[in-house]
Design a protein around this motif. Structure first.
Motif, PDB file in Angstrom:
ATOM      1  N   ARG A  75      29.079 -16.611 119.925  1.00 57.73           N
ATOM      2  CA  ARG A  75      28.729 -15.758 118.787  1.00 57.73           C
ATOM      3  C   ARG A  75      27.662 -14.736 119.187  1.00 57.73           C
ATOM      4  NH1 ARG A  75      28.623 -14.743 113.491  1.00 57.73           N
ATOM      5  NH2 ARG A  75      26.614 -14.325 112.516  1.00 57.73           N
ATOM      6  N   GLU A  76      26.686 -15.163 119.970  1.00 54.52           N
ATOM      7  CA  GLU A  76      25.653 -14.231 120.436  1.00 54.52           C
ATOM      8  C   GLU A  76      26.250 -13.197 121.398  1.00 54.52           C
ATOM      9  OE1 GLU A  76      22.858 -17.010 122.002  1.00 54.52           O
ATOM     10  OE2 GLU A  76      21.854 -17.311 120.079  1.00 54.52           O
ATOM     11  N   THR A  77      27.239 -13.616 122.194  1.00 55.48           N
ATOM     12  CA  THR A  77      27.919 -12.687 123.091  1.00 55.48           C
ATOM     13  C   THR A  77      28.677 -11.631 122.294  1.00 55.48           C
ATOM     14  OG1 THR A  77      28.145 -14.428 124.768  1.00 55.48           O
ATOM     15  CG2 THR A  77      29.565 -12.497 124.999  1.00 55.48           C
ATOM     16  N   LYS A 101      13.718 -14.346 126.505  1.00 55.37           N
ATOM     17  CA  LYS A 101      14.206 -13.024 126.880  1.00 55.37           C
ATOM     18  C   LYS A 101      15.593 -12.767 126.282  1.00 55.37           C
ATOM     19  CE  LYS A 101      15.095 -10.130 130.954  1.00 55.37           C
ATOM     20  NZ  LYS A 101      15.080 -10.088 132.439  1.00 55.37           N
ATOM     21  N   ALA A 102      16.455 -13.793 126.306  1.00 51.06           N
ATOM     22  CA  ALA A 102      17.800 -13.650 125.748  1.00 51.06           C
ATOM     23  C   ALA A 102      17.739 -13.354 124.255  1.00 51.06           C
ATOM     24  CB  ALA A 102      18.609 -14.925 126.007  1.00 51.06           C
ATOM     25  N   GLN A 103      16.859 -14.063 123.551  1.00 49.80           N
ATOM     26  CA  GLN A 103      16.724 -13.834 122.103  1.00 49.80           C
ATOM     27  C   GLN A 103      16.187 -12.439 121.807  1.00 49.80           C
ATOM     28  OE1 GLN A 103      17.932 -15.765 119.637  1.00 49.80           O
ATOM     29  NE2 GLN A 103      18.756 -16.925 121.375  1.00 49.80           N
ATOM     30  N   VAL A 120      28.327 -23.767 123.328  1.00 50.28           N
ATOM     31  CA  VAL A 120      29.155 -22.650 123.771  1.00 50.28           C
ATOM     32  C   VAL A 120      29.542 -21.786 122.589  1.00 50.28           C
ATOM     33  CG1 VAL A 120      31.409 -22.054 124.736  1.00 50.28           C
ATOM     34  CG2 VAL A 120      30.012 -23.773 125.836  1.00 50.28           C
ATOM     35  N   ALA A 121      29.857 -22.415 121.466  1.00 52.04           N
ATOM     36  CA  ALA A 121      30.240 -21.655 120.271  1.00 52.04           C
ATOM     37  C   ALA A 121      29.101 -20.742 119.828  1.00 52.04           C
ATOM     38  CB  ALA A 121      30.624 -22.612 119.143  1.00 52.04           C
ATOM     39  N   GLU A 123      18.169  -9.784 119.486  1.00 49.47           N
ATOM     40  CA  GLU A 123      17.547  -9.215 118.288  1.00 49.47           C
ATOM     41  C   GLU A 123      17.547  -7.690 118.317  1.00 49.47           C
ATOM     42  OE1 GLU A 123      13.711 -10.931 117.835  1.00 49.47           O
ATOM     43  OE2 GLU A 123      14.475 -12.977 117.529  1.00 49.47           O
ATOM     44  N   LYS A 124      17.323  -7.113 119.505  1.00 49.08           N
ATOM     45  CA  LYS A 124      17.310  -5.649 119.609  1.00 49.08           C
ATOM     46  C   LYS A 124      18.718  -5.059 119.534  1.00 49.08           C
ATOM     47  CE  LYS A 124      12.948  -5.195 122.119  1.00 49.08           C
ATOM     48  NZ  LYS A 124      12.274  -4.795 123.383  1.00 49.08           N
ATOM     49  N   CYS A 125      19.727  -5.859 119.883  1.00 50.36           N
ATOM     50  CA  CYS A 125      21.119  -5.396 119.810  1.00 50.36           C
ATOM     51  C   CYS A 125      21.713  -5.606 118.416  1.00 50.36           C
ATOM     52  CB  CYS A 125      21.979  -6.128 120.838  1.00 50.36           C
ATOM     53  SG  CYS A 125      21.717  -5.611 122.548  1.00 50.36           S
ATOM     54  N   LEU A 126      21.102  -6.485 117.634  1.00 50.65           N
ATOM     55  CA  LEU A 126      21.652  -6.856 116.324  1.00 50.65           C
ATOM     56  C   LEU A 126      21.909  -5.668 115.392  1.00 50.65           C
ATOM     57  CD1 LEU A 126      22.558  -9.426 114.909  1.00 50.65           C
ATOM     58  CD2 LEU A 126      20.264  -9.639 113.938  1.00 50.65           C
TER      59      LEU A 126
END
Length: 366
Positions: free
Chosen positions: A171-173, A73-75, A166-167, A79-82
């Motif tokens: 980056r995803e955050t 779900k997180a991925q 965490v890094a 992907e939709k926010c990218l």
């Protein structure tokens, strides 16, 4: 319980029962008030794009979750926010513990929001205890001005013993925050070696905060963190410390001349300021924006972001392989046996590792 003083044996004595105590539970409490319906990935993306900070926080929590059920779900959310990301200036801020990073970020953030508008997200990596695995996550208490500003978002994340993980999640955050309309991102690091390299691989400008008069000038002049810094600033340049700060700045400038010029062609500047008194903040951000204009003009800005994307692709591959290896049923069964053989002196560490890896690949081929 009845009071014994009210017994017939004791004439003339009487103890009142007192006032009946109310229940410790609020009788007007609505049980369903705290029930939250779980948002779908599409609802999360929609909320993030509308600038809903509460939903953004929930999405970041989903990204940071170690529950395997949350990963897919997180991925999907990421992907939709990218497509809506990449439109911010990302600044990494590092320095030794006690250099005044949080206080400086508070002043930097207010200055940037007042002078340039927009929205600011502060992503702070907080060190976790090696013994208890807990983190204080108290950065907001040291960023009093930003914590109250309506256009800021402060999110501390614990290392939890895994700096690389965490890094990646930081980056995803960043992608989620950019999709939420935050056009300025600050990434504050733990300030201990490896985290600086990880931070450098996800930001556009890397700012190193130093101190003067601590006996650390030679340590600071060493290669490594100096080579990846785009700007060096010396904090606490106030009171009796002004001369020491300017002397340290001169030493750093001289040291930088012995380093090879960076790929960007930019020569890092060394500035002095006082985070506590808010002096010299404007000059620092003039330097940051001058750097951004410089690297955008020569094409290095986009080149660096492309290189970072490639770097994190390989990091993700390494992480997936490592997780797949340790989650393998065959490896989990043989790992303890391999440990015993190493501790018993039957095998070397390298031979045992090679045997486990060969077993893993044989299992994959089946």
């Amino acid at each position: 319980m009845e009071h014994p003083e009210n017994s017939k044996e004791y004439k003339g004595l009487q103890v009142n029962g007192g006032v009946e105590q109310p229940s410790i539970v609020n009788p007007y409490l609505k049980r369903g008030r705290f029930h939250h319906n779980e948002l779908s990935a599409a609802d999360m993306v929609d909320g993030i794009l509308k600038g809903n900070v509460t939903i953004l926080s929930q999405a970041v929590t989903l990204v940071e979750s170690v529950n395997p059920d949350h990963h897919a779900k997180a991925q999907e959310v990421i992907e939709k926010c990218l497509p809506y990301s990449g439109n911010s200036i990302r600044v990494g801020i590092s320095g030794v513990p006690g250099a005044g990073k949080s206080t400086s970020i508070d002043e930097f953030g207010i200055h940037v929001l007042k002078g340039h508008g927009g929205k600011l997200a502060v992503l702070a990596i907080d060190p976790s205890s090696e013994r208890t695995k807990g983190s204080i996550l108290g950065d907001k208490t040291r960023m009093e001005k930003l914590a109250q500003h309506p256009d800021s978002f402060i999110r501390p994340s614990p290392t939890a013993g895994s700096l690389g993980g965490v890094a990646r999640k930081t980056r995803e955050t960043i992608i989620l925050c950019e999709a939420g309309g935050f056009d300025k991102i600050f990434v504050e690091t733990v300030g201990v070696g490896q985290s600086e390299t990880a931070c450098h691989s996800m930001v556009d400008f890397f700012l190193l905060i130093q101190l003067a008069g601590t006996g650390d000038e030679l340590q600071g002049i060493k290669r490594g963190i100096m080579e990846i810094s785009d700007g060096i600033v010396i904090n606490k340049c106030d009171g009796n410390n002004v001369d020491k700060c300017h002397m340290a700045a001169s030493n750093f400038r001289n040291a930088l001349h012995f380093f090879p010029r960076s790929e960007s062609g930019w020569m890092p500047k060394v500035l002095c300021y006082s985070g506590f008194y808010g002096k010299g903040i404007k000059e620092i951000w003039d330097m940051v924006y001058e750097y951004v204009d410089f690297v955008k003009d020569n094409g290095y800005f986009q080149y660096r972001r492309n290189e970072q994307n490639k770097y994190w692709m390989y990091e993700s591959i390494n992480e997936h392989l490592r997780d797949s290896f340790y989650n393998s049923d065959v490896i989990q069964r043989q790992l303890k046996m391999a440990e015993k053989s190493v501790l018993g002196g039957e095998k070397t560490s390298f031979a045992a590792a090679n045997d486990l890896v060969e077993t893993y690949f044989q299992e994959i081929k089946k």
